[in-house]
Motif scaffolding. Structure first.
Motif, mmCIF file in Angstrom:
data_model
loop_
_atom_site.group_PDB
_atom_site.id
_atom_site.type_symbol
_atom_site.label_atom_id
_atom_site.label_comp_id
_atom_site.label_asym_id
_atom_site.label_seq_id
_atom_site.Cartn_x
_atom_site.Cartn_y
_atom_site.Cartn_z
ATOM 1 N N ALA A 152 0.834 -1.200 0.000
ATOM 2 C CA ALA A 152 0.000 0.000 0.000
ATOM 3 C C ALA A 152 0.870 1.253 0.000
ATOM 4 O O ALA A 152 1.877 1.326 0.701
ATOM 5 C CB ALA A 152 -0.909 0.003 1.225
ATOM 6 N N VAL A 153 0.468 2.232 -0.807
ATOM 7 C CA VAL A 153 1.128 3.531 -0.831
ATOM 8 C C VAL A 153 0.044 4.599 -0.834
ATOM 9 O O VAL A 153 -1.140 4.309 -1.026
ATOM 10 C CB VAL A 153 2.046 3.703 -2.061
ATOM 11 C CG1 VAL A 153 3.153 2.664 -2.070
ATOM 12 C CG2 VAL A 153 1.235 3.627 -3.362
ATOM 13 N N GLN A 154 0.458 5.850 -0.646
ATOM 14 C CA GLN A 154 -0.473 6.974 -0.685
ATOM 15 C C GLN A 154 -0.268 7.751 -1.972
ATOM 16 O O GLN A 154 0.866 8.041 -2.369
ATOM 17 C CB GLN A 154 -0.262 7.883 0.521
ATOM 18 C CG GLN A 154 -1.225 9.070 0.568
ATOM 19 C CD GLN A 154 -0.938 9.992 1.743
ATOM 20 O OE1 GLN A 154 -0.091 9.700 2.585
ATOM 21 N NE2 GLN A 154 -1.644 11.111 1.796
ATOM 22 N N ASP A 155 -1.371 8.122 -2.616
ATOM 23 C CA ASP A 155 -1.312 8.875 -3.877
ATOM 24 C C ASP A 155 -0.431 10.115 -3.734
ATOM 25 O O ASP A 155 -0.490 10.841 -2.737
ATOM 26 C CB ASP A 155 -2.711 9.357 -4.290
ATOM 27 C CG ASP A 155 -3.652 8.225 -4.643
ATOM 28 O OD1 ASP A 155 -3.175 7.093 -4.813
ATOM 29 O OD2 ASP A 155 -4.862 8.486 -4.749
ATOM 30 N N GLY A 156 0.380 10.381 -4.755
ATOM 31 C CA GLY A 156 1.104 11.643 -4.847
ATOM 32 C C GLY A 156 2.193 11.850 -3.821
ATOM 33 O O GLY A 156 2.568 12.995 -3.538
ATOM 34 N N THR A 157 2.734 10.771 -3.256
ATOM 35 C CA THR A 157 3.763 10.917 -2.235
ATOM 36 C C THR A 157 5.116 10.416 -2.737
ATOM 37 O O THR A 157 5.200 9.622 -3.683
ATOM 38 C CB THR A 157 3.399 10.128 -0.960
ATOM 39 O OG1 THR A 157 3.300 8.729 -1.287
ATOM 40 C CG2 THR A 157 2.074 10.606 -0.387
ATOM 41 N N THR A 158 6.174 10.850 -2.056
ATOM 42 C CA THR A 158 7.509 10.380 -2.414
ATOM 43 C C THR A 158 7.659 8.902 -2.064
ATOM 44 O O THR A 158 8.468 8.197 -2.684
ATOM 45 C CB THR A 158 8.581 11.205 -1.686
ATOM 46 O OG1 THR A 158 8.278 11.255 -0.288
ATOM 47 C CG2 THR A 158 8.619 12.622 -2.240
ATOM 48 N N GLY A 159 6.894 8.424 -1.100
ATOM 49 C CA GLY A 159 6.920 7.000 -0.778
ATOM 50 C C GLY A 159 6.402 6.161 -1.925
ATOM 51 O O GLY A 159 6.962 5.101 -2.251
ATOM 52 N N ALA A 160 5.318 6.616 -2.546
ATOM 53 C CA ALA A 160 4.773 5.918 -3.711
ATOM 54 C C ALA A 160 5.797 5.888 -4.839
ATOM 55 O O ALA A 160 5.992 4.863 -5.513
ATOM 56 C CB ALA A 160 3.481 6.585 -4.166
ATOM 57 N N ASP A 161 6.464 7.014 -5.047
ATOM 58 C CA ASP A 161 7.492 7.081 -6.092
ATOM 59 C C ASP A 161 8.630 6.107 -5.787
ATOM 60 O O ASP A 161 9.141 5.416 -6.686
ATOM 61 C CB ASP A 161 8.064 8.502 -6.189
ATOM 62 C CG ASP A 161 7.043 9.511 -6.700
ATOM 63 O OD1 ASP A 161 6.059 9.094 -7.341
ATOM 64 O OD2 ASP A 161 7.237 10.719 -6.445
ATOM 65 N N TYR A 162 9.025 6.028 -4.514
ATOM 66 C CA TYR A 162 10.139 5.159 -4.125
ATOM 67 C C TYR A 162 9.802 3.694 -4.395
ATOM 68 O O TYR A 162 10.642 2.941 -4.925
ATOM 69 C CB TYR A 162 10.464 5.360 -2.648
ATOM 70 C CG TYR A 162 11.685 4.599 -2.195
ATOM 71 C CD1 TYR A 162 12.952 5.141 -2.358
ATOM 72 C CD2 TYR A 162 11.572 3.331 -1.623
ATOM 73 C CE1 TYR A 162 14.086 4.436 -1.960
ATOM 74 C CE2 TYR A 162 12.696 2.620 -1.230
ATOM 75 C CZ TYR A 162 13.946 3.184 -1.398
ATOM 76 O OH TYR A 162 15.068 2.475 -1.024
ATOM 77 N N VAL A 163 8.589 3.287 -4.067
ATOM 78 C CA VAL A 163 8.184 1.899 -4.294
ATOM 79 C C VAL A 163 8.162 1.583 -5.790
ATOM 80 O O VAL A 163 8.645 0.523 -6.223
ATOM 81 C CB VAL A 163 6.808 1.626 -3.663
ATOM 82 C CG1 VAL A 163 6.285 0.256 -4.073
ATOM 83 C CG2 VAL A 163 6.903 1.702 -2.145
ATOM 84 N N ARG A 164 7.599 2.478 -6.579
ATOM 85 C CA ARG A 164 7.529 2.233 -8.031
ATOM 86 C C ARG A 164 8.914 2.101 -8.655
ATOM 87 O O ARG A 164 9.112 1.354 -9.605
ATOM 88 C CB ARG A 164 6.737 3.353 -8.703
ATOM 89 C CG ARG A 164 5.250 3.351 -8.324
ATOM 90 C CD ARG A 164 4.443 4.324 -9.164
ATOM 91 N NE ARG A 164 3.044 4.296 -8.768
ATOM 92 C CZ ARG A 164 2.474 5.179 -7.958
ATOM 93 N NH1 ARG A 164 3.200 6.177 -7.466
ATOM 94 N NH2 ARG A 164 1.205 5.079 -7.627
ATOM 95 N N GLU A 165 9.869 2.824 -8.091
ATOM 96 C CA GLU A 165 11.221 2.808 -8.654
ATOM 97 C C GLU A 165 12.075 1.654 -8.136
ATOM 98 O O GLU A 165 13.016 1.227 -8.817
ATOM 99 C CB GLU A 165 11.920 4.132 -8.329
ATOM 100 C CG GLU A 165 11.305 5.335 -9.035
ATOM 101 C CD GLU A 165 11.852 6.659 -8.507
ATOM 102 O OE1 GLU A 165 12.776 6.612 -7.650
ATOM 103 O OE2 GLU A 165 11.348 7.709 -8.928
ATOM 104 N N ASN A 166 11.745 1.118 -6.958
ATOM 105 C CA ASN A 166 12.665 0.176 -6.318
ATOM 106 C C ASN A 166 12.104 -1.195 -5.979
ATOM 107 O O ASN A 166 12.884 -2.124 -5.725
ATOM 108 C CB ASN A 166 13.210 0.811 -5.025
ATOM 109 C CG ASN A 166 14.047 2.040 -5.286
ATOM 110 O OD1 ASN A 166 15.201 1.954 -5.672
ATOM 111 N ND2 ASN A 166 13.458 3.206 -5.056
#
Length: 262
Positions: A152-166
């Motif tokens: 689970a991630v939150q829309d529009g967050t740097t955490g979401a970006d980190y998961v998608r990239e890593n």
């Protein structure tokens, strides 16, 4: 004669007159110290709720670390504070500020180049990392363990970006509108794990022993408050003075239990 066009013309005129009659009074002002405010006597704060312990509702009032830090500046200027809940996207794009919904935007918001292009940020007031939260005893200890699992991630967050990239390619990423839904997804087992800022998740696990933070990822993130681009330098200065004050240290210890580290 085109009667349809005429009808539309009369209708448009009526709407214009109605809008003019219902126009909101301009309550904006500039203080003696140069702060530009959308409402006289009040520092109006935009945020997106909830994001404990930074901003959340308790007893019908919005409270939290961010709110208390901004109150330092407001108190120094003799201002009241008012917090309004808006969509996160309107904060990160600068829209909430540009449309004069508020004077300052808050929300444990990481300072990024993309955001700096559309808003002016204060000095950093909090250092964050991304954290991985799972059910307690799940056996998951890293992003690599999420292969074939749901996170689970939150829309529009740097955490979401980190998961998608890593995260592994076969990880199923489930995105939620706000942090509360994202955390509940992990707590109730809808997802195997969740990634978001460490301050948020560490606070949540302290209240919910059924989940735990198993690792953190050093991402070098810093939070800032934002004001309208090129539009409120004196307000930036007032907030920066609050961040640099001893009152900030007291607020930090109130919410996190320890004094801030340098």
């Amino acid at each position: 004669m085109n009667t349809r066009a005429l009808a539309i013309g009369f209708s448009s005129l009526a709407l214009a007159l109605t809008a003019a009659g219902c126009a909101k009074d301009d309550t904006s002002t500039t203080t003696e110290s140069g702060l530009k405010l959308v409402k006289a006597g009040t520092l109006t704060i935009c945020t997106h709720l909830p994001y404990e312990p930074f901003e959340f509702t308790e007893g019908g009032e919005v409270v939290g670390f961010d709110v208390d830090v901004l109150k330092i500046a407001a108190d120094a200027e003799g201002l009241e504070t008012e917090v309004i809940d808006v969509a996160w996207e309107t904060i990160t794009t600068g829209e909430a500020l540009n449309t004069n919904q508020c004077d300052v935007a808050a929300g444990a918001m990481t300072i990024t180049d993309e955001r700096t292009a559309v808003m002016d940020f204060t000095d950093p007031y909090f250092t964050a990392t991304q954290a991985l939260m799972t059910k307690t005893g799940s056996g998951i200890s890293s992003l690599e363990d999420l292969a074939g699992k749901k996170v689970a991630v939150q829309d529009g967050t740097t955490g979401a970006d980190y998961v998608r990239e890593n995260a592994p390619e076969d990880t199923e990423i489930v995105s939620y509108e706000d942090s509360s839904l994202m955390q509940q997804a992990v707590l109730t087992g809808k997802t195997d794990a969740g990634v978001n800022d460490n301050g948020l998740l560490n606070y949540f696990v302290s209240e919910n022993p059924e989940v735990e933070v198993v690792t953190e990822f050093e991402t070098g993130e810093e939070y800032g408050f934002s004001v309208k681009k090129d539009g409120n330098d004196d307000l930036l200065t007032a907030i920066n003075d609050g961040i640099a004050s001893d009152d900030y240290d007291s607020v930090y210890e109130k919410w996190f239990g320890t004094a801030p580290t340098e």
